[in-house]
Every structure is written in structure tokens, then in C-alpha cells.
Design an enzyme around this catalytic site. Sequence first.
Site, PDB file in Angstrom:
ATOM      1  N   HIS A  21       0.826  -1.212   0.000  1.00 46.65           N
ATOM      2  CA  HIS A  21       0.000   0.000   0.000  1.00 46.65           C
ATOM      3  C   HIS A  21       0.860   1.262   0.000  1.00 46.65           C
ATOM      4  O   HIS A  21       0.372   2.339   0.305  1.00 46.65           O
ATOM      5  CB  HIS A  21      -0.882   0.052   1.246  1.00 46.65           C
ATOM      6  CG  HIS A  21      -1.686  -1.176   1.482  1.00 46.65           C
ATOM      7  ND1 HIS A  21      -2.564  -1.654   0.550  1.00 46.65           N
ATOM      8  CD2 HIS A  21      -1.747  -2.027   2.531  1.00 46.65           C
ATOM      9  CE1 HIS A  21      -3.136  -2.750   1.037  1.00 46.65           C
ATOM     10  NE2 HIS A  21      -2.642  -3.001   2.227  1.00 46.65           N
ATOM     11  N   HIS A  43      -6.938  -4.354  -1.111  1.00 45.44           N
ATOM     12  CA  HIS A  43      -6.206  -5.619  -1.122  1.00 45.44           C
ATOM     13  C   HIS A  43      -6.517  -6.446  -2.346  1.00 45.44           C
ATOM     14  O   HIS A  43      -6.399  -7.663  -2.327  1.00 45.44           O
ATOM     15  CB  HIS A  43      -6.527  -6.440   0.126  1.00 45.44           C
ATOM     16  CG  HIS A  43      -6.152  -5.734   1.375  1.00 45.44           C
ATOM     17  ND1 HIS A  43      -7.015  -4.881   2.019  1.00 45.44           N
ATOM     18  CD2 HIS A  43      -5.001  -5.719   2.073  1.00 45.44           C
ATOM     19  CE1 HIS A  43      -6.413  -4.379   3.085  1.00 45.44           C
ATOM     20  NE2 HIS A  43      -5.193  -4.871   3.137  1.00 45.44           N
TER      21      HIS A  43
END
Lengths: 210, 333
Positions: free
Chosen positions: B57, B219
Site C-alpha cells: 500500500h 487488497h
Amino acid sequence: MAVGKPEVLKWLEVLQQVYAENRQWLTELDSAIGDADHGINMDRGFTAVKAELAAHPPSEIRSVFQSVATALIRHVGGAAGPLYGTFFLRAAAACPRKTEIEAADVVALFQAGIKGIEQRGKAVGGDKTMLDALLPALDAMRKGLENGCSLAAILDAGAVAAHAGMLATVAMQAHKGRASYMGARSIGHQDPGATSSYLLLKAAADTWRS
Amino acid sequence: MKKLINHPQNVPAEFLAGLALAHADILKVCLDPVYVVRVDAPVPGKTGIVSGGGSGHEPMHVGYVGKGMLDAACPGQVFTSPTPDQIEAATRAVNGGAGVLHIVKNYTGDIMNFEMAAELCQERGIEVRAVVINDDVAVEDSLYTAGRRGVGVTVFAEKLCGAAAQRGYDLARVEALCRKVNGNGRSMGMALTSCTVPAAGKPTFELGEDEMEMGIGIHGEPGRERMPLLPAAELTARMAATILADLPFRGGDEVIAMVNGMGGTPLMELYLVYGELERILRGLRIRVARRLVGNYITSLEMAGCSITLLKADDEMRALWDDPVLTPGLQWGI
Ligand SMILES: Nc1ncnc2c1ncn2[C@@H]1O[C@H](COP(=O)(O)OP(=O)(O)OP(=O)(O)O)[C@@H](O)[C@H]1O
Ligand SMILES: [Mg+2]
């Protein structure tokens, strides 16, 4: 039959192979309703378990479970790390200080471990999690014990129930974990955690039968 | 899979080695267990701020370590939460005697690992408070889900709490601020493509040439619904409408806004979306007081974007302008 430290170590060795072999399958199941890491997580975890047990050979059965718990908690992460880690922590706490454990001890150990998973994850049966394989398995094992079955028969009954429980997750809608974000779209897919839990029981039944 | 890597398994360790070399003036990377920490930690008397989550991320979280933001971040494997021993070690390393705030995104894995870590820290006498960020309006918040995911508001919470701690807020005040930020912020994301977890080797899901996935998280997990691709104006309007109705935001409100790229979308498109967003907000008399446009909380190479709006008061605006020096965010220094 009773289970001694060599049998426990054998089970863990088999588990490492089983999760390595099923890494792809578990990850594929997780990519349908999760984030495509469950097989990778389990494989990494049990590879770490193997390394830990080789580096620091535990002296008794209970310390084997403790080492497994520590290795899983440190190396798995995700939901599966704390859940399976807690399973082995509680199993260690419930494990009598004996060189060989009997059928009743084995069932008590699974019971304590599964209770730990319930407390840590706050899920219940029907939420489409690993508990949907583990709770029916525990039921079947307790019945087997009450009926005076052999350890091999008890574990077989547990594995069969876990298998049915695993398949039953296909029709469920997830209420816990990452899969719950998909709502009704989670229906129609088998839960990866229930699958890895079935493999855990199946390996016990396969290695502790003679 | 086409990626700039050596071996899929080594990606987390190797990218952290690069991060440490590139930003040696700001942070250092500790190994075994792994965490990233401010060079000058622990800062005596300052409330510590620790966050963490799966890798993939970036710049969140490791890129937000530094003065005015996080004291430490715990990176997990790609898309997998960090482990309790990492979080405990990071918390100990940053505790300047004033306690430590854990900023946790609402995912089952993150919650359980941070909980186990907090238990370990408390056993060692370190005061820990945890605030769970759950700002994603794409997820229905009901008893029948794990609750809303933590996404874009995490970046705002880390910036604002980091600034507050730097100003000398005590643990209880930083915690209260974090809850206020979480309570007043909302996000929603969409994807044009999936992404490939290095160790998995292939895309998490498939999207057709003319399809998009609305309501995704960070995700690579599938979102709320799959639909035909819309023009930017329409999809921005749709996401904005869902976000605005949820808080709800009203005419006269001031907001801090973020148009965030998921990793594979050019800035050109993000600015285009930002233009649409600000036009919509102006039409509703909602003033954008501050904004971020760029890649701040990504999902590997996924193409797509997310929008975050935070209803800001004077305190938040002032803290926003405070100096910050991290790899991912820097101004005023
Ligand atoms: N609250 C819970 N209780 C019991 N089991 C759970 C719970 N939440 C998730 N699970 C199980 O965990 C499995 C997923 O494990 P996995 O290793 O993929 O973690 P994860 O959810 O991806 O974690 P992370 O979000 O950090 O990546 C699910 O298939 C489910 O069986
Ligand atoms: Mg997963």
C-alpha cells in the site's frame, strides 16, 4: 494407541508438507472471496514451525505446541496467524505433562484450541470460517470418545465431519473476516480457512492411526 | 507476472532495504522483528504513534514514518497484517514514557494481531490505546459483516495525530482526536484492473476491458458490484454521492479531500477526477480547505482511484498545516 512426542512431531512434519502442497489451492480459494494469501500464509507459517522445531528441539509434548504457537504467531500474520497461534497456545496449556497422551487428552486439547479460536475471532458456527470445519469435527470427536472408540476412529470421525463442514461453507454467506465484505457474493465459494482446518485434522487422522 | 523484483518471497525485505538507504535521514529499518522507526525515536515525553498493515500500500504506512507523523510502522507481508511481535517491538522502541497510540485499520487480521500486541505491551507496563479506522462506505456496516474497512482516512489520521503528538498532546487527547477524525471521514474506491500479489503470481481477479469494480478495498479483493465502465464525471459523481450521503456532509461544511490513486493510474487521470470532484462539491457549497491528489494508499499496481472526504474543523485544519517530514508526505520543513 497413545500419542507421544515423536507422533506429534510427525504430525507437524506432515502438516508442513500438506500446506506446501496445497498452497496454490488455498490461495485460489482465498482469491475468490478474500485477498489471495491464505495458502501463502499457511505455507510460510508451517515452514517456520519446521525451522523452529529443528533449531530448538522441545523437551516435551506441551513445549512442542508452545513452539508451534510462537512460530505461527510470529510468521503468519493475517487472520490465520493469531487464530491458529491461539489454537496451539491453548492446546499447549491443556496438554498434560505426560510422555504419551491418550484419546481423552487429544480431544481435550482440540477442544481447548478450538475454544481459543472462538474467543480470539468472536465468530460462531455458520459465519463461514474455519470454525465451520472445526466445530462439527469437535462434536464428532467428543461423540467418538463418549462411545469408547479408539483414537484412530475418533480422529477419523473428526476428519470426516471437518470435510463435510468444509463443503457446507460453500452455501454459506460470510459474516466474519474479509469474505464478509462481499455480502451475498461470498455464497458459492468454499472458505479457505475451513479448508486449511480440514487439512489439519486430516493430517492428524492420517499420522496417528497405527 | 511482470514486476521489478528478484524473488517474490524477498520483496518485503528488499524494498525495506531500499527505503532505509533512500531515507536514512528520516527513518531506520529494524530487523527481526521487522519495523520502521523514526531516526530520533523514542522522543522523550511525546505520545508515540504506531501503525502498520500489509505491505503493498506504499507509501502507507512505512512511507509515513518521520517527524510530524508516525513514530513507527510495522509492515507485514504483501496484503497480510503484521505480527504481534513486530508491533510490540515497535511500540517499545517509540515509547517516550507517555504511552503509545495504535492506529489500526479495520480488518480481522490487523485487529487480532494488534490486540495480541497490545496485551503483550500492557504486560510490560506500556500504556497503549488503539483506534480502529473504518471509513469505507462501500461496505455495509452491520452485524453480518466484519464492519467497514479502514482505507483513506488512515492517511489523514496518521498525519493529524502525528502533528498533535508533536505539539505535545497527551495520549488521551491524541486518541480522542483520532476518533474524531475517523468519525468525520468517509471514503470509497473503484478499480479498473486487478493487481498481482508477488507471491501469488497472478491477478487476484479478472475484469473485462469495458468493466469496472465499484466499492473495492485496498487488497485486490472484489468490491461491491461489477458494472460497465462509466465516464470519469459519472463515476466521480456516483462515488461522491455515496460518500456525501453517508456522513452526511452538508452545504457550508469545510473538508480535507483526497483523490488517491490505487497505484496504476496516471496522475493525469487523478487530477481529472479531482476536477470533477471539486466541481461537484462547489455546487453543494462544500469548501475544499485542503487536498491531496496522488498515490497515498495503494493496492500494488491496481488501476483505479478512491475518494476520501474529511469534515474538518479549525483544529484539524491547523494540525494539517503543521510541518511533516516523511518519505511520503512533506511540507513546512
Ligand atoms: N473472526 C474469525 N474467526 C474465525 N476464523 C476467521 C475469522 N476471520 C477470518 N477467519 C478465517 O480466516 C481465513 C482467512 O485467513 P487469511 O490467512 O487469508 O487471513 P486474512 O483474512 O487474509 O488476513 P489479512 O486481512 O491480514 O490479510 C478465512 O477463510 C476464515 O476461515
Ligand atoms: Mg486472506
